[in-house]
Design a protein around this motif. Structure first.
Motif, PDB file in Angstrom:
ATOM      1  N   THR A 208      65.690  51.320  79.105  1.00 52.56           N
ATOM      2  CA  THR A 208      66.758  50.674  78.346  1.00 52.56           C
ATOM      3  C   THR A 208      68.049  51.459  78.491  1.00 52.56           C
ATOM      4  N   ASP A 209      69.133  50.755  78.760  1.00 54.91           N
ATOM      5  CA  ASP A 209      70.426  51.415  78.989  1.00 54.91           C
ATOM      6  C   ASP A 209      70.999  51.976  77.695  1.00 54.91           C
ATOM      7  N   ASP A 210      71.731  53.093  77.817  1.00 54.76           N
ATOM      8  CA  ASP A 210      72.319  53.694  76.613  1.00 54.76           C
ATOM      9  C   ASP A 210      73.808  53.980  76.775  1.00 54.76           C
ATOM     10  N   ARG A 211      74.461  53.363  77.782  1.00 55.94           N
ATOM     11  CA  ARG A 211      75.895  53.600  77.988  1.00 55.94           C
ATOM     12  C   ARG A 211      76.715  53.007  76.858  1.00 55.94           C
ATOM     13  N   ASP A 212      76.266  51.898  76.303  1.00 56.99           N
ATOM     14  CA  ASP A 212      76.942  51.250  75.168  1.00 56.99           C
ATOM     15  C   ASP A 212      78.362  50.805  75.517  1.00 56.99           C
ATOM     16  N   ASP A 213      78.497  50.150  76.698  1.00 56.36           N
ATOM     17  CA  ASP A 213      79.816  49.644  77.093  1.00 56.36           C
ATOM     18  C   ASP A 213      79.806  48.127  77.271  1.00 56.36           C
ATOM     19  N   GLY A 214      78.754  47.468  76.761  1.00 54.52           N
ATOM     20  CA  GLY A 214      78.678  46.016  76.860  1.00 54.52           C
ATOM     21  C   GLY A 214      77.984  45.517  78.105  1.00 54.52           C
ATOM     22  N   VAL A 215      77.665  46.434  79.019  1.00 53.43           N
ATOM     23  CA  VAL A 215      76.876  46.080  80.195  1.00 53.43           C
ATOM     24  C   VAL A 215      75.438  46.494  79.908  1.00 53.43           C
ATOM     25  N   PHE A 216      74.474  45.689  80.336  1.00 54.15           N
ATOM     26  CA  PHE A 216      73.065  45.885  79.983  1.00 54.15           C
ATOM     27  C   PHE A 216      72.887  45.892  78.458  1.00 54.15           C
ATOM     28  N   ASP A 217      73.566  44.976  77.831  1.00 51.83           N
ATOM     29  CA  ASP A 217      73.478  44.768  76.381  1.00 51.83           C
ATOM     30  C   ASP A 217      72.868  43.385  76.163  1.00 51.83           C
ATOM     31  N   LYS A 218      71.701  43.328  75.516  1.00 51.62           N
ATOM     32  CA  LYS A 218      71.018  42.048  75.330  1.00 51.62           C
ATOM     33  C   LYS A 218      71.893  41.012  74.641  1.00 51.62           C
ATOM     34  N   GLY A 219      72.768  41.459  73.760  1.00 55.01           N
ATOM     35  CA  GLY A 219      73.627  40.532  73.048  1.00 55.01           C
ATOM     36  C   GLY A 219      74.718  39.933  73.913  1.00 55.01           C
ATOM     37  N   VAL A 220      74.994  40.552  75.038  1.00 55.17           N
ATOM     38  CA  VAL A 220      76.042  40.095  75.956  1.00 55.17           C
ATOM     39  C   VAL A 220      75.441  39.473  77.205  1.00 55.17           C
ATOM     40  N   SER A 221      74.294  39.972  77.610  1.00 54.23           N
ATOM     41  CA  SER A 221      73.684  39.620  78.889  1.00 54.23           C
ATOM     42  C   SER A 221      73.296  38.153  79.005  1.00 54.23           C
ATOM     43  N   GLN A 222      73.690  37.519  80.073  1.00 52.61           N
ATOM     44  CA  GLN A 222      73.282  36.153  80.388  1.00 52.61           C
ATOM     45  C   GLN A 222      71.773  36.072  80.610  1.00 52.61           C
ATOM     46  N   PHE A 223      71.174  37.229  80.927  1.00 50.97           N
ATOM     47  CA  PHE A 223      69.754  37.279  81.262  1.00 50.97           C
ATOM     48  C   PHE A 223      68.910  37.912  80.145  1.00 50.97           C
ATOM     49  N   GLY A 224      69.543  38.222  79.014  1.00 48.26           N
ATOM     50  CA  GLY A 224      68.816  38.869  77.930  1.00 48.26           C
ATOM     51  C   GLY A 224      68.253  40.213  78.341  1.00 48.26           C
ATOM     52  N   ASN A 225      68.975  40.928  79.202  1.00 46.26           N
ATOM     53  CA  ASN A 225      68.445  42.152  79.796  1.00 46.26           C
ATOM     54  C   ASN A 225      69.174  43.404  79.340  1.00 46.26           C
ATOM     55  N   ASP A 226      68.398  44.451  79.003  1.00 39.44           N
ATOM     56  CA  ASP A 226      68.999  45.743  78.690  1.00 39.44           C
ATOM     57  C   ASP A 226      68.414  46.873  79.541  1.00 39.44           C
ATOM     58  N   PHE A 227      67.669  46.542  80.598  1.00 41.53           N
ATOM     59  CA  PHE A 227      67.167  47.554  81.536  1.00 41.53           C
ATOM     60  C   PHE A 227      68.221  47.825  82.605  1.00 41.53           C
ATOM     61  N   SER A 228      68.585  49.076  82.764  1.00 41.64           N
ATOM     62  CA  SER A 228      69.485  49.446  83.863  1.00 41.64           C
ATOM     63  C   SER A 228      68.724  50.131  84.996  1.00 41.64           C
ATOM     64  N   ASN A 229      67.565  50.709  84.696  1.00 36.49           N
ATOM     65  CA  ASN A 229      66.714  51.336  85.703  1.00 36.49           C
ATOM     66  C   ASN A 229      65.287  50.813  85.533  1.00 36.49           C
ATOM     67  N   ALA A 230      64.559  50.746  86.641  1.00 35.62           N
ATOM     68  CA  ALA A 230      63.178  50.277  86.556  1.00 35.62           C
ATOM     69  C   ALA A 230      62.373  50.830  87.731  1.00 35.62           C
ATOM     70  N   THR A 231      61.091  51.058  87.472  1.00 38.82           N
ATOM     71  CA  THR A 231      60.148  51.536  88.477  1.00 38.82           C
ATOM     72  C   THR A 231      58.916  50.644  88.440  1.00 38.82           C
ATOM     73  N   ALA A 232      58.414  50.286  89.626  1.00 39.31           N
ATOM     74  CA  ALA A 232      57.241  49.412  89.701  1.00 39.31           C
ATOM     75  C   ALA A 232      56.239  49.964  90.705  1.00 39.31           C
ATOM     76  N   LEU A 233      54.958  49.923  90.338  1.00 48.46           N
ATOM     77  CA  LEU A 233      53.873  50.339  91.229  1.00 48.46           C
ATOM     78  C   LEU A 233      53.034  49.107  91.573  1.00 48.46           C
ATOM     79  N   PHE A 234      52.889  48.849  92.869  1.00 50.09           N
ATOM     80  CA  PHE A 234      52.191  47.660  93.345  1.00 50.09           C
ATOM     81  C   PHE A 234      50.884  48.030  94.047  1.00 50.09           C
ATOM     82  N   GLU A 235      49.850  47.256  93.795  1.00 52.39           N
ATOM     83  CA  GLU A 235      48.637  47.285  94.596  1.00 52.39           C
ATOM     84  C   GLU A 235      48.832  46.304  95.743  1.00 52.39           C
ATOM     85  N   VAL A 236      48.353  46.653  96.956  1.00 49.27           N
ATOM     86  CA  VAL A 236      48.550  45.768  98.090  1.00 49.27           C
ATOM     87  C   VAL A 236      47.232  45.236  98.624  1.00 49.27           C
ATOM     88  N   ALA A 237      47.307  44.116  99.306  1.00 55.09           N
ATOM     89  CA  ALA A 237      46.136  43.529  99.945  1.00 55.09           C
ATOM     90  C   ALA A 237      45.606  44.475 101.009  1.00 55.09           C
TER      91      ALA A 237
END
Length: 418
Positions: A208-237
């Motif tokens: 969750t973002d903590d810059r507090d400048d209106g970017v990555f703010d759920k209340g402002v975001s068209q996408f309801g998003n407040d994640f600025s960084n993310a990590t994903a681990l995938f299993e492959v075929a």
């Protein structure tokens, strides 16, 4: 026989690709359209194109346009692609393919029904590290590949604020909050562009973002998003896994290298960092940095880049690296600037070749889905606190891959063990 093309969206990337499409001997007239007519007029004049259309609808209705290249906002691609295919146009689309599973399924369905060419222009497919790893996998250098990593690390402060302001107008903060994992192809595409597999499950964590400048703010975001960084681990075929990072708040010099990759096998491994790259096996380590280093194709202060934030210009001017095989490219590209670590020339040539030879491009609809769907699922996992979720898959393309020559990779010169 050359085909005619319509450029859709006259933003920061459109001019770069309009020039290449216009120069390619497999393309005839090139037109352009944009919601802001003055931008379309500017690109048409600057690149000496055939002209403009007043709207996307008018472009699709024109029998003089055979294909379209879509460079609009990233969350708009899915519906625009389907409209074009149903209108009988071949489609080149900027990334991502789409932002929902339903949109991706719709694209694959209409491609299958019409037989038209669809290609997603993922730059990481021709990232020097991906080209190198693809060849090392093919020659068995890794042994059994079992793990890989792909990072797209680009801080918002390094040009992204200006880019969103340019494209988003007064409400730019609502779209600057775009979820990192819904734009995953620069990291996933570099991994799967080399490793012939696909993701089957994922667990992801969002920060969750903590810059507090209106970017990555759920209340402002068209996408309801407040994640600025993310990590994903995938299993492959087939066994194994890969991890991706999508970072938008990060202390890292993205202007040097915003996408980077690592691959590990039972007999060899390859690692790429910001300033160097190494091939490793049980005998030692080879520094292959120069083999993968693109040569700049245009000064960053060139007047053609004046509308692009200085922090973003490096992505527009990087030429090809020694690992790239330029012999397959048209002569007309010989002295034209390139971008994104040498990928632009190859992507344009892939699409033009596929349309003119009626073959599948390397990043066709089924491959594009495998580059995009994992991120959509990963974002949902992050929203659920890291729940492990199955990744949908549409299978392999129904026909043989495109007959585009595979890049030739000369052996790197052995330097010293490090």
């Amino acid at each position: 026989m050359p085909f005619s093309l319509g450029i859709v969206g006259a933003g920061q990337f459109a001019g770069q690709f309009a020039k290449l499409f216009h120069l390619h001997p497999g393309v005839a007239d090139v037109h352009v359209t944009d919601l802001l007519p003055e931008r379309a007029e500017h690109v048409a004049t600057e690149e000496r194109l055939a002209g403009t259309f007043p709207s996307y609808k008018a472009m699709l209705a024109s029998p003089s346009v055979d294909a379209v290249a879509i460079f609009t906002q990233r969350w708009t691609h899915g519906p625009l692609v389907v409209q074009a295919l149903r209108a009988g146009k071949h489609v080149y689309s900027a990334v991502p393919m789409a932002v929902t599973e339903e949109e991706i399924a719709a694209i694959i369905e209409v491609v299958r029904d019409t037989g038209l060419t669809y290609m997603m222009g993922e730059t990481s497919h021709y990232n020097p590290a991906t080209v190198y790893a693809r060849t090392r996998i093919a020659d068995g250098g890794f042994g059994r590949l079992f793990y890989a990593e792909g990072d797209y690390v680009h801080d918002m402060d390094l040009g992204f604020y200006e880019a969103y302001q340019y494209s988003g107008g007064e409400d730019w903060k609502s779209t600057a909050s775009y979820p990192p994992l819904l734009y995953p192809t620069h990291s996933i595409g570099g991994v799967l562009g080399a490793w012939s597999t696909h993701a089957v499950s994922v667990s992801a964590i969002g920060v969750t973002d903590d810059r507090d400048d209106g970017v990555f703010d759920k209340g402002v975001s068209q996408f309801g998003n407040d994640f600025s960084n993310a990590t994903a681990l995938f299993e492959v075929a087939g066994g194994g896994s890969f991890r991706i990072n999508e970072f938008r708040r990060v202390g890292y010099p993205s202007r040097k290298r915003e996408s980077r990759f690592r691959f590990f096998g039972t007999e060899g491994s390859f690692e790429q960092l910001a300033t160097y790259s190494v091939w490793q096996n049980k005998e030692g380590v080879e520094d292959v940095s120069e083999h993968l280093r693109p040569v700049r194709s245009l000064p960053t202060d060139d007047p053609s880049l004046e509308h692009i934030a200085p922090a973003l210009r490096d992505a527009f001017v990087s030429g090809t690296a020694p690992v790239h095989d330029r012999s397959r490219l048209p002569e007309e590209f010989s002295h034209v600037h390139n971008g994104h670590e040498g990928s632009h020339h190859f992507l344009v040539d892939d699409f033009v070749t596929a349309v003119n030879t009626h073959t599948l491009p390397p990043v066709n609809a089924w491959v594009a889905a495998r580059y995009t769907l994992p991120g959509i699922t990963a974002h949902r996992s992050a929203q659920q606190g890291g729940a492990r979720l199955p990744v949908p898959d549409h299978g392999d393309a129904p026909a043989a891959p495109a007959s585009v020559p595979a890049p030739h990779v000369p052996e790197p010169r052995r330097t010293e063990n490090v």
